[in-house]
Design an enzyme around this catalytic site. Structure first.
Site, short mmCIF file in Angstrom:
data_model
loop_
_atom_site.label_atom_id
_atom_site.label_comp_id
_atom_site.label_asym_id
_atom_site.label_seq_id
_atom_site.Cartn_x
_atom_site.Cartn_y
_atom_site.Cartn_z
N TYR A 142 24.16 -21.53 10.73
CA TYR A 142 24.48 -22.38 9.59
C TYR A 142 25.23 -21.61 8.50
O TYR A 142 25.92 -22.19 7.68
CB TYR A 142 23.21 -22.99 8.98
CG TYR A 142 22.50 -24.01 9.86
CD1 TYR A 142 23.00 -24.36 11.11
CD2 TYR A 142 21.33 -24.61 9.45
CE1 TYR A 142 22.36 -25.29 11.92
CE2 TYR A 142 20.67 -25.54 10.25
CZ TYR A 142 21.19 -25.87 11.48
OH TYR A 142 20.54 -26.77 12.27
N LYS A 189 16.10 -17.35 22.12
CA LYS A 189 16.82 -17.67 23.36
C LYS A 189 17.39 -16.34 23.85
O LYS A 189 18.61 -16.17 24.03
CB LYS A 189 17.92 -18.71 23.03
CG LYS A 189 18.64 -19.28 24.22
CD LYS A 189 17.81 -20.24 25.07
CE LYS A 189 18.59 -20.71 26.27
NZ LYS A 189 17.75 -21.32 27.31
N ASP A 221 14.02 -23.61 24.56
CA ASP A 221 13.96 -24.82 25.38
C ASP A 221 12.54 -25.08 25.87
O ASP A 221 12.05 -26.22 25.89
CB ASP A 221 14.97 -24.78 26.54
CG ASP A 221 15.16 -23.39 27.12
OD1 ASP A 221 14.55 -22.42 26.62
OD2 ASP A 221 15.92 -23.25 28.10
N ASP A 245 15.06 -25.78 12.59
CA ASP A 245 15.48 -27.09 12.08
C ASP A 245 15.17 -28.16 13.12
O ASP A 245 14.54 -29.19 12.84
CB ASP A 245 17.00 -27.02 11.80
CG ASP A 245 17.51 -28.23 11.06
OD1 ASP A 245 16.69 -29.03 10.61
OD2 ASP A 245 18.74 -28.35 10.91
N ASP A 249 11.72 -31.02 13.33
CA ASP A 249 11.92 -32.48 13.38
C ASP A 249 11.22 -33.04 14.60
O ASP A 249 10.58 -34.09 14.55
CB ASP A 249 13.42 -32.83 13.46
CG ASP A 249 14.00 -33.18 12.10
OD1 ASP A 249 13.50 -32.60 11.10
OD2 ASP A 249 14.93 -33.99 12.02
#
Ligand code: NAD
Length: 354
Positions: A142, A189, A221, A245, A249
């Site tokens: 980001y 990851k 994942d 993020d 959610d």
């Protein structure tokens, strides 16, 4: 105690939900004899419309001088639907995080006994789920360089992390774990990304400093799957910006509504307390959005920024009581839905009368 709060309501439902949290802040302060002073700052699309900047310097000054920031949400469809816009509300949020040094976003994920039926997951899977997700907030993709290739046929977003950025949030995760169930899950990851390999390298060093804490490593994942399959297995989860993020959610479905999850962003200057959801523009001005995430963010503000645990606990108790009494917005109960303002009034009154 004197409580100086910067209030950044922002866009969409921001002003409505922040109003409810402020009702509760005033009620609890009256009850416990604290003196509240608030100062409002412009942020997001509203700030762009008024002064052409989503995080004006005047707002930054208000935040720097406050003891805590209560934040609503930013975002407006007119910017979401215009990928060519040069000035965007989200830039304000990112700049605020960077300038206030807010490197960690703390997102507790818990269930509410009277709302277990609201979760799309089976009751026995979610009942008692209680974990804390720490999302790194000022690094990663980001914040990295972004742009288009010269011929405009491609685009890139660079993901960058330094050892220092990784280490400071990992230490924070271990500190929280020591106060909880002493388990940390580092999500990365590392099988694909070099930044993730650096995260893992640092984590493997730092875990040795906390021998009483059990550490495990999980690819993002796999974590996305395990959060909804076995949410109770987590205690403290720590991860980089974008993974956090998305995962938080996802985790909101455990609770039953995005409108229930609070957060705190902490770092080197004033901490910011904000719901995890966005500006929910479809609901703006309709008095239908759930104010609970923002009210619980205010509870975190009392506990974290002011170290007033009793006040935070009473806000939480009032929220649970409102749910038990069926005083909930339409995302929780469509048929018997209360208005945003009614939920705020009920919780504030409960606090005053407790
Ligand atoms: N921190 C922030 O300010 C933040 C975070 C996420 C998105 N955004 C922005 O918000 C805007 C809308 O984004 P979005 O629709 O993807 O996300 P959103 O979180 O605003 O809404 C997604 C859905 O979640 C539900 N929801 C969210 N908040 C709720 C509440 N308080 N009560 C009841 N239901 C609620 C609604 O069903 C809504 O359609 C965009 O401009 C986006 O950039 C801002």
């Amino acid at each position: 105690m004197k409580l100086n709060i910067a209030v950044l309501s922002g866009d969409g439902i921001g002003p409505e939900i922040v109003d409810q949290a402020l009702k509760v802040v005033r009620a609890i302060s009256k009850k416990f004899g604290h003196e509240v002073s608030t100062e409002e700052g412009l942020v997001g699309a509203t700030a762009i419309d008024k002064v052409g900047d989503p995080y004006p310097e005047s707002t930054h000054e208000i935040c720097m001088e406050a003891d805590a920031v209560l934040f609503g949400a930013i975002g407006d469809p007119k910017f979401d639907n215009d990928p060519t816009a040069k000035v965007r509300p989200e830039q304000g949020l990112l700049r605020m995080r960077k300038q206030l040094g807010l490197y960690a976003n703390l997102r507790p994920v818990t269930t509410f006994p009277s709302l277990l039926h609201k979760s799309p997951l089976r009751k026995e899977l979610v009942e008692g789920a209680d974990f804390l997700c720490l999302r790194e907030l000022t690094g990663g993709i980001y914040f990295g360089d972004k742009g288009r290739t010269e011929d405009n046929q491609g685009a890139f977003d660079h993901c960058v992390y330094t050892r220092e950025e990784i280490a400071r949030i990992l230490h924070l995760a271990y500190k929280f774990a020591l106060q909880r169930d002493k388990r940390v899950t580092v999500v990365d990851k590392a099988n694909v990304l070099e930044t993730s390999r650096l995260w893992r390298e640092e984590a493997q060093k730092i875990e040795k400093e906390y021998p009483e804490v059990e550490t495990d490593y999980m690819f993002v994942d796999n974590a996305a799957m395990q959060i909804i399959q076995w949410p109770k297995k987590f205690d403290v989860m720590v991860t980089e910006n974008m993974f956090g993020d998305i995962l938080t959610d996802e985790a909101s479905v455990i609770t039953g509504s995005l409108g229930l999850l609070p957060s705190a962003s902490v770092g080197t200057h004033t901490s910011v307390f904000e719901p995890i959801h966005g500006s929910y523009p479809q609901a703006a001005g309709k008095d239908i959005a759930n104010p609970v995430a923002t009210i619980l963010s205010a509870a975190m503000m009392f506990e974290t920024a002011f170290e007033l645990k009793e006040e935070g606990a009473l806000i939480r108790k009032a929220v649970l009581a409102s749910m038990d009494a069926g005083v909930v917005t339409e995302d929780i109960d469509k048929e018997k839905a209360c208005k945003t303002s009614e939920v705020g009034d009920w919780i504030a009154n409960y606090v005053l009368e407790a």
